[in-house]
Motif scaffolding. Structure first.
Motif, PDB file in Angstrom:
ATOM      1  N   SER A   3       0.828  -1.208   0.000  1.00 18.41           N
ATOM      2  CA  SER A   3       0.000   0.000   0.000  1.00 18.41           C
ATOM      3  C   SER A   3       0.865   1.262   0.000  1.00 18.41           C
ATOM      4  CB  SER A   3      -0.945   0.004   1.194  1.00 18.41           C
ATOM      5  OG  SER A   3      -0.213   0.027   2.403  1.00 18.41           O
ATOM      6  N   GLY A   4       1.997   1.231   0.705  1.00 23.32           N
ATOM      7  CA  GLY A   4       2.899   2.384   0.689  1.00 23.32           C
ATOM      8  C   GLY A   4       3.465   2.632  -0.697  1.00 23.32           C
ATOM      9  N   MET A   5       3.841   1.534  -1.372  1.00 22.50           N
ATOM     10  CA  MET A   5       4.353   1.679  -2.737  1.00 22.50           C
ATOM     11  C   MET A   5       3.260   2.184  -3.670  1.00 22.50           C
ATOM     12  SD  MET A   5       6.676  -1.779  -2.865  1.00 22.50           S
ATOM     13  CE  MET A   5       6.468  -1.977  -4.586  1.00 22.50           C
ATOM     14  N   ALA A   6       2.030   1.702  -3.497  1.00 23.21           N
ATOM     15  CA  ALA A   6       0.936   2.114  -4.367  1.00 23.21           C
ATOM     16  C   ALA A   6       0.560   3.582  -4.141  1.00 23.21           C
ATOM     17  CB  ALA A   6      -0.276   1.218  -4.140  1.00 23.21           C
ATOM     18  N   VAL A   7       0.482   3.977  -2.883  1.00 19.73           N
ATOM     19  CA  VAL A   7       0.079   5.359  -2.579  1.00 19.73           C
ATOM     20  C   VAL A   7       1.131   6.350  -3.059  1.00 19.73           C
ATOM     21  CG1 VAL A   7      -0.305   6.987  -0.679  1.00 19.73           C
ATOM     22  CG2 VAL A   7      -1.431   4.758  -0.665  1.00 19.73           C
ATOM     23  N   TRP A   8       2.392   6.119  -2.688  1.00 21.77           N
ATOM     24  CA  TRP A   8       3.432   7.062  -3.077  1.00 21.77           C
ATOM     25  C   TRP A   8       3.762   6.964  -4.568  1.00 21.77           C
ATOM     26  CZ3 TRP A   8       4.614  11.106  -0.330  1.00 21.77           C
ATOM     27  CH2 TRP A   8       4.325  11.084   1.026  1.00 21.77           C
ATOM     28  N   GLY A   9       3.654   5.762  -5.136  1.00 24.94           N
ATOM     29  CA  GLY A   9       3.812   5.631  -6.592  1.00 24.94           C
ATOM     30  C   GLY A   9       2.699   6.345  -7.330  1.00 24.94           C
ATOM     31  N   TRP A  13       2.956   9.378  -9.879  1.00 25.13           N
ATOM     32  CA  TRP A  13       2.333   9.343 -11.205  1.00 25.13           C
ATOM     33  C   TRP A  13       1.521  10.610 -11.455  1.00 25.13           C
ATOM     34  CZ3 TRP A  13      -2.919   8.941 -12.617  1.00 25.13           C
ATOM     35  CH2 TRP A  13      -3.140   8.701 -13.959  1.00 25.13           C
ATOM     36  N   LEU A  14       0.753  11.035 -10.440  1.00 22.97           N
ATOM     37  CA  LEU A  14      -0.007  12.276 -10.590  1.00 22.97           C
ATOM     38  C   LEU A  14       0.916  13.479 -10.781  1.00 22.97           C
ATOM     39  CD1 LEU A  14      -2.799  11.803  -7.904  1.00 22.97           C
ATOM     40  CD2 LEU A  14      -3.062  11.786 -10.402  1.00 22.97           C
ATOM     41  N   LEU A  15       2.010  13.507 -10.053  1.00 25.66           N
ATOM     42  CA  LEU A  15       2.970  14.605 -10.187  1.00 25.66           C
ATOM     43  C   LEU A  15       3.636  14.574 -11.561  1.00 25.66           C
ATOM     44  CD1 LEU A  15       3.933  16.899  -8.379  1.00 25.66           C
ATOM     45  CD2 LEU A  15       5.781  15.437  -7.615  1.00 25.66           C
ATOM     46  N   ASP A  16       3.921  13.380 -12.063  1.00 26.58           N
ATOM     47  CA  ASP A  16       4.484  13.249 -13.413  1.00 26.58           C
ATOM     48  C   ASP A  16       3.503  13.742 -14.471  1.00 26.58           C
ATOM     49  OD1 ASP A  16       7.022  12.324 -12.917  1.00 26.58           O
ATOM     50  OD2 ASP A  16       6.472  10.206 -13.031  1.00 26.58           O
ATOM     51  N   ARG A  17       2.239  13.400 -14.321  1.00 26.64           N
ATOM     52  CA  ARG A  17       1.233  13.854 -15.291  1.00 26.64           C
ATOM     53  C   ARG A  17       1.078  15.369 -15.258  1.00 26.64           C
ATOM     54  NH1 ARG A  17      -2.354  10.274 -18.251  1.00 26.64           N
ATOM     55  NH2 ARG A  17      -3.745  12.035 -17.999  1.00 26.64           N
ATOM     56  N   TRP A  18       1.148  15.937 -14.053  1.00 27.49           N
ATOM     57  CA  TRP A  18       0.955  17.380 -13.897  1.00 27.49           C
ATOM     58  C   TRP A  18       2.156  18.151 -14.448  1.00 27.49           C
ATOM     59  CZ3 TRP A  18       2.270  20.668  -9.229  1.00 27.49           C
ATOM     60  CH2 TRP A  18       1.698  21.924  -9.335  1.00 27.49           C
ATOM     61  N   LEU A  19       3.378  17.648 -14.186  1.00 25.32           N
ATOM     62  CA  LEU A  19       4.592  18.357 -14.613  1.00 25.32           C
ATOM     63  C   LEU A  19       5.142  17.860 -15.946  1.00 25.32           C
ATOM     64  CD1 LEU A  19       6.468  18.506 -11.192  1.00 25.32           C
ATOM     65  CD2 LEU A  19       5.199  20.344 -12.318  1.00 25.32           C
ATOM     66  N   LYS A  22       8.941  12.124 -16.115  1.00 27.12           N
ATOM     67  CA  LYS A  22       8.862  10.677 -15.911  1.00 27.12           C
ATOM     68  C   LYS A  22       9.800  10.210 -14.795  1.00 27.12           C
ATOM     69  CE  LYS A  22       7.483   9.657 -20.518  1.00 27.12           C
ATOM     70  NZ  LYS A  22       7.378   8.637 -21.514  1.00 27.12           N
ATOM     71  N   VAL A  23      10.064  11.046 -13.828  1.00 30.18           N
ATOM     72  CA  VAL A  23      11.001  10.659 -12.772  1.00 30.18           C
ATOM     73  C   VAL A  23      10.334  10.418 -11.426  1.00 30.18           C
ATOM     74  CG1 VAL A  23      12.951  11.835 -13.838  1.00 30.18           C
ATOM     75  CG2 VAL A  23      11.542  13.050 -12.192  1.00 30.18           C
ATOM     76  N   PHE A  24       9.136  10.912 -11.220  1.00 29.93           N
ATOM     77  CA  PHE A  24       8.546  10.864  -9.888  1.00 29.93           C
ATOM     78  C   PHE A  24       7.875   9.541  -9.553  1.00 29.93           C
ATOM     79  CE2 PHE A  24       8.745  15.489 -10.629  1.00 29.93           C
ATOM     80  CZ  PHE A  24       9.521  15.810  -9.527  1.00 29.93           C
ATOM     81  N   VAL A  25       7.504   8.730 -10.542  1.00 29.75           N
ATOM     82  CA  VAL A  25       6.911   7.417 -10.239  1.00 29.75           C
ATOM     83  C   VAL A  25       7.931   6.515  -9.549  1.00 29.75           C
ATOM     84  CG1 VAL A  25       5.909   5.328 -11.215  1.00 29.75           C
ATOM     85  CG2 VAL A  25       5.146   7.549 -12.018  1.00 29.75           C
ATOM     86  N   PRO A  26       9.143   6.324 -10.102  1.00 28.10           N
ATOM     87  CA  PRO A  26      10.096   5.472  -9.379  1.00 28.10           C
ATOM     88  C   PRO A  26      10.515   6.057  -8.026  1.00 28.10           C
ATOM     89  CG  PRO A  26      10.945   6.015 -11.567  1.00 28.10           C
ATOM     90  CD  PRO A  26       9.658   6.725 -11.384  1.00 28.10           C
ATOM     91  N   VAL A  27      10.633   7.374  -7.960  1.00 28.99           N
ATOM     92  CA  VAL A  27      10.979   8.013  -6.688  1.00 28.99           C
ATOM     93  C   VAL A  27       9.866   7.774  -5.669  1.00 28.99           C
ATOM     94  CG1 VAL A  27      11.373  10.238  -5.565  1.00 28.99           C
ATOM     95  CG2 VAL A  27      12.501   9.726  -7.722  1.00 28.99           C
ATOM     96  N   GLY A  28       8.625   7.888  -6.104  1.00 30.43           N
ATOM     97  CA  GLY A  28       7.489   7.654  -5.213  1.00 30.43           C
ATOM     98  C   GLY A  28       7.424   6.218  -4.733  1.00 30.43           C
TER      99      GLY A  28
END
Length: 74
Positions: A3-9, A13-19, A22-28
């Protein structure tokens, strides 16, 4: 931990779509995993010794240590 990986991932993903990056999904995902491991270690990491037991009353093998006496005394 999933759940932690899903929530932060998902937040990444939302931050990547907004900005439009393509770097924030793996970081999340990594951040979610790290936070989940930290929470598990804090919650279940250490076990308190049972009440009434002294720390130094046994040897590392579990046997009781003999009382120390001065040389020549029994």
């Amino acid at each position: 931990m999933l759940s932690g990986m899903a929530v932060w991932g998902g937040a990444g993903w939302l931050l990547d779509r907004w900005l439009d990056t393509k770097v924030f999904v793996p970081v999340g995902i990594l951040l979610g995993m790290a936070v989940a491991i930290y929470v598990v270690v804090v919650r279940y990491g250490s076990v308190d010794p049972p009440a009434g037991k002294r720390q130094n009353s046994t040897t590392p093998g579990g046997r009781r240590s003999r009382p120390r006496t001065q040389k020549g005394q029994r």
